[in-house]
Motif scaffolding. Structure first.
Motif, PDB file in Angstrom:
ATOM      1  N   PHE A  15       0.850  -1.226  -0.020  1.00  0.00           N
ATOM      2  CA  PHE A  15       0.118   0.032  -0.179  1.00  0.00           C
ATOM      3  C   PHE A  15       0.829   1.283   0.007  1.00  0.00           C
ATOM      4  O   PHE A  15       0.284   2.695  -0.144  1.00  0.00           O
ATOM      5  N   SER A  16       2.192   1.108   0.015  1.00  0.00           N
ATOM      6  CA  SER A  16       2.913   2.126   0.100  1.00  0.00           C
ATOM      7  C   SER A  16       3.292   2.808  -1.365  1.00  0.00           C
ATOM      8  O   SER A  16       3.418   2.147  -2.241  1.00  0.00           O
ATOM      9  N   PRO A  17       3.119   4.184  -1.247  1.00  0.00           N
ATOM     10  CA  PRO A  17       3.519   4.905  -2.654  1.00  0.00           C
ATOM     11  C   PRO A  17       5.071   4.978  -2.876  1.00  0.00           C
ATOM     12  O   PRO A  17       5.465   5.348  -4.056  1.00  0.00           O
ATOM     13  N   PHE A 230       3.923  -9.726   7.902  1.00  0.00           N
ATOM     14  CA  PHE A 230       3.646  -8.303   7.933  1.00  0.00           C
ATOM     15  C   PHE A 230       2.511  -8.146   7.479  1.00  0.00           C
ATOM     16  O   PHE A 230       2.248  -8.534   5.923  1.00  0.00           O
ATOM     17  N   SER A 231       1.442  -7.750   8.097  1.00  0.00           N
ATOM     18  CA  SER A 231       0.200  -7.577   7.477  1.00  0.00           C
ATOM     19  C   SER A 231      -0.125  -6.698   6.440  1.00  0.00           C
ATOM     20  O   SER A 231      -1.354  -6.649   5.760  1.00  0.00           O
ATOM     21  N   LEU A 232       0.797  -5.570   6.276  1.00  0.00           N
ATOM     22  CA  LEU A 232       0.430  -4.382   5.254  1.00  0.00           C
ATOM     23  C   LEU A 232       0.933  -4.720   4.081  1.00  0.00           C
ATOM     24  O   LEU A 232       1.597  -4.128   3.310  1.00  0.00           O
ATOM     25  N   ALA A 233       0.491  -6.141   3.495  1.00  0.00           N
ATOM     26  CA  ALA A 233       0.680  -6.620   2.072  1.00  0.00           C
ATOM     27  C   ALA A 233      -0.312  -7.505   1.676  1.00  0.00           C
ATOM     28  O   ALA A 233      -0.862  -8.373   2.397  1.00  0.00           O
ATOM     29  N   PHE A 474      -7.496  -0.213   4.624  1.00  0.00           N
ATOM     30  CA  PHE A 474      -6.633  -0.832   3.536  1.00  0.00           C
ATOM     31  C   PHE A 474      -7.512  -1.878   2.661  1.00  0.00           C
ATOM     32  O   PHE A 474      -8.385  -2.620   3.293  1.00  0.00           O
ATOM     33  N   PRO A 475      -7.538  -1.452   1.399  1.00  0.00           N
ATOM     34  CA  PRO A 475      -8.418  -2.521   0.561  1.00  0.00           C
ATOM     35  C   PRO A 475      -7.841  -3.782  -0.098  1.00  0.00           C
ATOM     36  O   PRO A 475      -7.217  -3.965  -0.940  1.00  0.00           O
TER      37      PRO A 475
END
Length: 495
Positions: A15-17, A230-233, A474-475
């Motif tokens: 989600f990181s730009p 790492f949940s932001l994936a 987060f989508p």
């Protein structure tokens, strides 16, 4: 004997730009990679000591580490992979890799799994050991394409070298005794919050790690790891998992199932309840009014460097200033445009400028930069050497750095997103973080071993950035569902 070892580390926040080209890894090749790895407190450093201790011919094709950011560019992944494959192609007796376990590339959701599959196809019978990060999103493909794997058991990570030693020891037995390790992998449908993974304090991760260590004490179990993930994936196999390497498949399976059952039973303990920012600011003001010495430490975990944050979200600093706080030291705030303006003005100059909130965050509402004015208090090349317990002795760079003194706050601004690993982040610019009233860091965990000892209180602060602990922001599209805690009534039984 010829041994190939390499280090390629990236934790990908999909989600990181922030882009992740090859340059983001600051790769070192060949002799430079060997020189940087030798003596370092990393798994690579241990692998080098292992190979040299055996009198082996040692090849270190690459050592590359990038801060967490968006998916790795295909060109970068191919260049790093090619260096390792080219070193293996002439033939070798063992392969030892220092990887992360949560790399996503533009074309491969499972970067490490792709790399290991290529290596296994090229060298099918060569002992292959892998050291991984506690936050790896481990996949069945990774486990299937190596002989031994283990992850860190500390967070903040201070056992990187020990993890390398565990893996190297198993590979050593393969070389000396003909050991054929067996592996087991269990992946409960569960996302854990990173702020519930601190192994220094009583809590679910410390208990889980203790169980993994106890499993390693059983006959036949060589390595057991609880991976927090790492949940932001946004990928199918994100989240917690268990791997076990053992002398027999029965021992591996039994230990992995036992550990996974323990994790699932404690799943609610891995859920972090995020407080509203206003409540955190109120808690900070109360701490300032109470007893104790040292600063009140505000941790902006919604926009932290080591989870892929842009480090330019201004929510926490703006809220502290709006609340009338003073004696503030904040940073590093990543804003190359502001650094350029401060450098152009020069030391001691009075300036007014816009700060932060410059990088668009997909799915998040746009916010205006924070207007600040003050005196240019310091300018620096942004380089320092870590003296703390994580990456001890490593030279770091924030890019060019500058300090703006607004009266109420001194703000350290850098050209690059940077984790506050060490007091030297500030002391290298003549700032004393122990002498301020309020210290605002864009960090979740890695700053704690160094900065918590000087703080009178620690307050975790939520900002609306791409490293937020609110997974509802987060989508997720690829993540296997149902998964706890995003979905109600998830049922799962080990085995």
């Amino acid at each position: 004997m010829r041994i190939v070892t390499a280090r390629v580390n990236h934790e990908t926040n999909t989600f990181s730009p922030l882009a992740t080209p090859l340059a983001a890894f600051n790769p070192l090749w060949g002799a430079e990679a060997l020189a940087a790895g030798r003596g370092s407190t990393t798994a690579l450093g241990t692998f080098i000591r292992f190979a040299e201790g055996r009198g082996a011919s040692l090849v270190v094709p690459v050592s590359a580490h990038a801060n967490p950011s968006g998916p790795v560019a295909d060109a970068a992944f191919e260049a790093l992979s090619a260096a390792i494959l080219d070193a293996i192609r002439p033939g070798c007796d063992a392969i030892l890799l220092d990887l992360h376990g949560a790399m996503v590339t533009e074309s491969h959701d499972d970067g490490e799994g792709e790399l290991l599959a290529r290596i296994r196809a090229l060298a099918p019978g060569v002992p292959l050991g892998v050291a991984l990060d506690l936050h790896g999103n481990i996949t069945a493909r990774m486990v299937a394409n190596c002989d031994a794997l283990a992850g860190f058991k500390t967070y903040p990570h201070v056992d990187m070298a020990e993890t390398g030693s565990l893996v190297a020891g198993i590979v050593g037995r393969m070389l000396d005794e003909g050991l054929v390790p067996c592996r087991a992998f269990v992946h409960p449908p569960m996302l854990a919050h990173t702020l519930c993974m601190d192994t220094r304090v009583p809590g679910p991760m410390r208990e889980a790690v203790a169980a993994a260590r106890a499993a390693e004490g059983r006959s036949g179990v060589l390595a057991a790891t609880i991976f927090g993930g790492f949940s932001l994936a946004d990928l199918s196999e994100a989240g917690v998992s268990v791997t076990v390497t053992a002398e027999t498949q029965e021992a591996a399976d039994r230990a992995a199932q036992d550990l996974a059952a323990r994790l699932w039973a404690a799943r609610w303990d891995f859920v972090y309840d995020e407080a509203p920012l206003a409540a955190s600011i109120a808690a900070a003001r109360a701490a300032l009014a109470g007893p104790g010495a040292g600063p009140v430490l505000l941790l902006d975990h919604g926009d932290n460097c080591m989870s892929g944050g842009t480090c330019d979200v201004m929510d926490v600093l703006a809220a502290a200033l709006d609340a009338g706080m003073d004696g503030i030291l904040a940073g590093p705030i990543c804003d190359p445009q502001a650094v350029a303006a401060l450098y152009a003005a020069g030391a001691s100059a009075r300036v007014a400028l816009d700060l932060g909130n410059r990088v668009p965050l997909p799915g998040f509402p746009a916010q205006d930069p924070l207007r600040v004015s003050g005196t240019v208090a310091a300018l620096s090349d942004g380089q320092y050497v870590i003296t703390g317990p994580t990456y001890t002795g490593q030279r770091c760079s924030m890019g060019r750095a500058a300090v703006l003194d607004t009266g109420a706050a001194r703000i350290l601004v850098s050209e690059q997103p940077h984790e506050p690993w060490d007091l030297s982040v500030f002391t290298s610019l003549g700032l004393d973080p122990a002498a301020v009233r309020v210290l605002i860091l864009k960090s979740r965990m890695y700053c704690r071993p160094v900065f918590e000892p000087i703080a009178r209180a620690v307050v975790e602060c939520a900002s609306r950035g791409v490293t937020s602990s609110d997974y509802g922001l987060f989508p997720f599209e690829k993540l296997a569902r149902p998964v706890f805690p995003l979905d109600a009534g998830v049922a799962w039984t080990p085995g």
